[in-house]
Design an enzyme around this catalytic site. Structure first.
Site, mmCIF file in Angstrom:
data_model
loop_
_atom_site.group_PDB
_atom_site.id
_atom_site.type_symbol
_atom_site.label_atom_id
_atom_site.label_comp_id
_atom_site.label_asym_id
_atom_site.label_seq_id
_atom_site.Cartn_x
_atom_site.Cartn_y
_atom_site.Cartn_z
ATOM 1 C CE1 TYR A 87 -9.235 8.523 -14.732
ATOM 2 C CE2 TYR A 87 -7.167 9.340 -14.928
ATOM 3 C CZ TYR A 87 -8.238 9.582 -14.777
ATOM 4 O OH TYR A 87 -8.799 10.918 -14.251
ATOM 5 C CG ASP A 130 -1.680 1.041 1.491
ATOM 6 O OD1 ASP A 130 -1.831 2.075 0.664
ATOM 7 O OD2 ASP A 130 -2.935 0.987 1.994
ATOM 8 C CB ILE A 131 1.549 4.034 -2.314
ATOM 9 C CG1 ILE A 131 2.657 4.772 -2.756
ATOM 10 C CG2 ILE A 131 0.056 4.884 -2.383
ATOM 11 C CD1 ILE A 131 2.371 5.425 -4.343
ATOM 12 C CG ASP A 186 -7.103 11.072 -5.892
ATOM 13 O OD1 ASP A 186 -6.461 11.738 -5.077
ATOM 14 O OD2 ASP A 186 -7.614 11.656 -6.711
HETATM 15 N N1 AR6 Z 1 -1.271 1.672 -3.009
HETATM 16 C C1 AR6 Z 1 -0.730 1.353 -4.176
HETATM 17 N N2 AR6 Z 1 -1.546 0.984 -5.336
HETATM 18 C C2 AR6 Z 1 -2.896 1.329 -5.276
HETATM 19 C C3 AR6 Z 1 -3.481 1.694 -3.991
HETATM 20 C C4 AR6 Z 1 -2.781 1.791 -2.818
HETATM 21 N N3 AR6 Z 1 -3.336 2.089 -1.659
HETATM 22 N N4 AR6 Z 1 -5.044 1.794 -4.374
HETATM 23 C C5 AR6 Z 1 -4.957 1.217 -5.486
HETATM 24 N N5 AR6 Z 1 -3.802 1.182 -6.336
HETATM 25 P P1 AR6 Z 1 -6.283 4.057 -9.769
HETATM 26 P P2 AR6 Z 1 -5.955 5.605 -12.269
HETATM 27 C C6 AR6 Z 1 -3.478 0.843 -7.517
HETATM 28 O O1 AR6 Z 1 -7.602 3.638 -10.051
HETATM 29 O O2 AR6 Z 1 -6.092 4.157 -12.890
HETATM 30 C C7 AR6 Z 1 -9.152 8.107 -8.915
HETATM 31 O O3 AR6 Z 1 -10.480 8.180 -8.898
HETATM 32 C C8 AR6 Z 1 -4.444 0.064 -8.533
HETATM 33 O O4 AR6 Z 1 -4.642 -1.323 -8.353
HETATM 34 O O5 AR6 Z 1 -6.164 4.460 -8.317
HETATM 35 O O6 AR6 Z 1 -4.511 6.523 -12.530
HETATM 36 C C9 AR6 Z 1 -8.514 9.461 -9.304
HETATM 37 O O7 AR6 Z 1 -9.134 10.419 -8.777
HETATM 38 C C10 AR6 Z 1 -4.035 0.612 -9.845
HETATM 39 O O8 AR6 Z 1 -3.063 -0.566 -10.016
HETATM 40 O O9 AR6 Z 1 -5.690 5.352 -10.893
HETATM 41 C C11 AR6 Z 1 -8.821 9.353 -11.085
HETATM 42 O O10 AR6 Z 1 -10.123 9.761 -11.198
HETATM 43 C C12 AR6 Z 1 -3.216 1.703 -9.470
HETATM 44 O O11 AR6 Z 1 -3.207 2.139 -8.097
HETATM 45 C C13 AR6 Z 1 -8.478 8.019 -11.536
HETATM 46 O O12 AR6 Z 1 -9.018 7.198 -10.277
HETATM 47 C C14 AR6 Z 1 -4.013 3.123 -10.156
HETATM 48 O O13 AR6 Z 1 -5.192 2.781 -10.065
HETATM 49 C C15 AR6 Z 1 -7.256 7.711 -11.756
HETATM 50 O O14 AR6 Z 1 -7.264 6.432 -12.418
#
Ligand code: AR6
Length: 167
Positions: free
Chosen positions: A125, A9-10, A33
């Site tokens: 995304y 978890d980041i 986010d």
């Molecule tokens: N730690 C590390 N990685 C994570 C965590 C975490 N706690 N939670 C999710 N991931 P995403 P995007 C991973 O959807 O595709 C938001 O609503 C997840 O499994 O967070 O860039 C924003 O506000 C995936 O592999 O970001 C934007 O509207 C990666 O992080 C939109 O989502 C990115 O998933 C951005 O979409």
């Protein structure tokens, strides 16, 4: 520069800067986010509101990055970057690469030496993990930066395995 992979978890990373996969509003969202704003507390949103009230009235463009406090996270800063939405018909790879480059540029301006990245654009995304990992690793490897420690924090073991194979 040392590149390491973590399955986790980041929001738990002890680094100078944590990168957030945000959206252009900078007002929070789901995925990573949502997790960063939840764990980091209201100070981060407060700082984002100030950015929107000032220089970033229209929000942040895709491929750009900007820093705020990390609030209660065990990091000094959050660097918010806006990944592109994946498209089968338009090649947006350069915008995804820009997220990594611009985040490192902002990290340099803060004199951050350790930075944790999520796999930008691979969640909501929709970017395919293997292609996203290729772009992320190539861009970071080629970046002209003083950051010494880049950590990719992959949320699940499948994502970790894809990055490991690419590294
Ligand atoms: N730690 C590390 N990685 C994570 C965590 C975490 N706690 N939670 C999710 N991931 P995403 P995007 C991973 O959807 O595709 C938001 O609503 C997840 O499994 O967070 O860039 C924003 O506000 C995936 O592999 O970001 C934007 O509207 C990666 O992080 C939109 O989502 C990115 O998933 C951005 O979409």
């Amino acid at each position: 520069m040392r590149i390491t992979l973590v399955n986790g978890d980041i929001t738990e990373q002890r680094v100078d800067a944590v990168v957030n996969a945000a959206n252009s509003s900078l007002m929070g969202g789901g995925g990573v986010d949502g997790a960063i704003h939840r764990r980091g507390g209201p100070e981060i949103l407060e700082a984002c509101r100030k950015l929107r009230a000032g220089h970033y009235g229209k929000g942040l463009a895709t491929g750009q990055a900007v820093a705020t406090t990390a609030g209660r996270l065990p990091a000094k800063w959050v660097i918010h970057t806006i990944g592109p939405v994946y498209s089968m018909s338009v090649d947006r790879s350069e915008l995804l690469a820009s997220c990594y480059r611009e985040s490192l540029r902002v990290a340099d301006s803060l004199e951050a030496r350790s930075v944790a990245f999520p796999a930008i654009s691979t969640g909501i995304y929709g970017w395919p993990m293997d292609d996203a990992a290729r772009i992320a690793l190539d861009t970071v490897r080629q970046a002209d930066t003083s950051v010494e420690d880049v950590r990719f924090v992959l949320f699940d073991s499948a994502a970790y395995a894809v990055f490991e194979a690419r590294l």
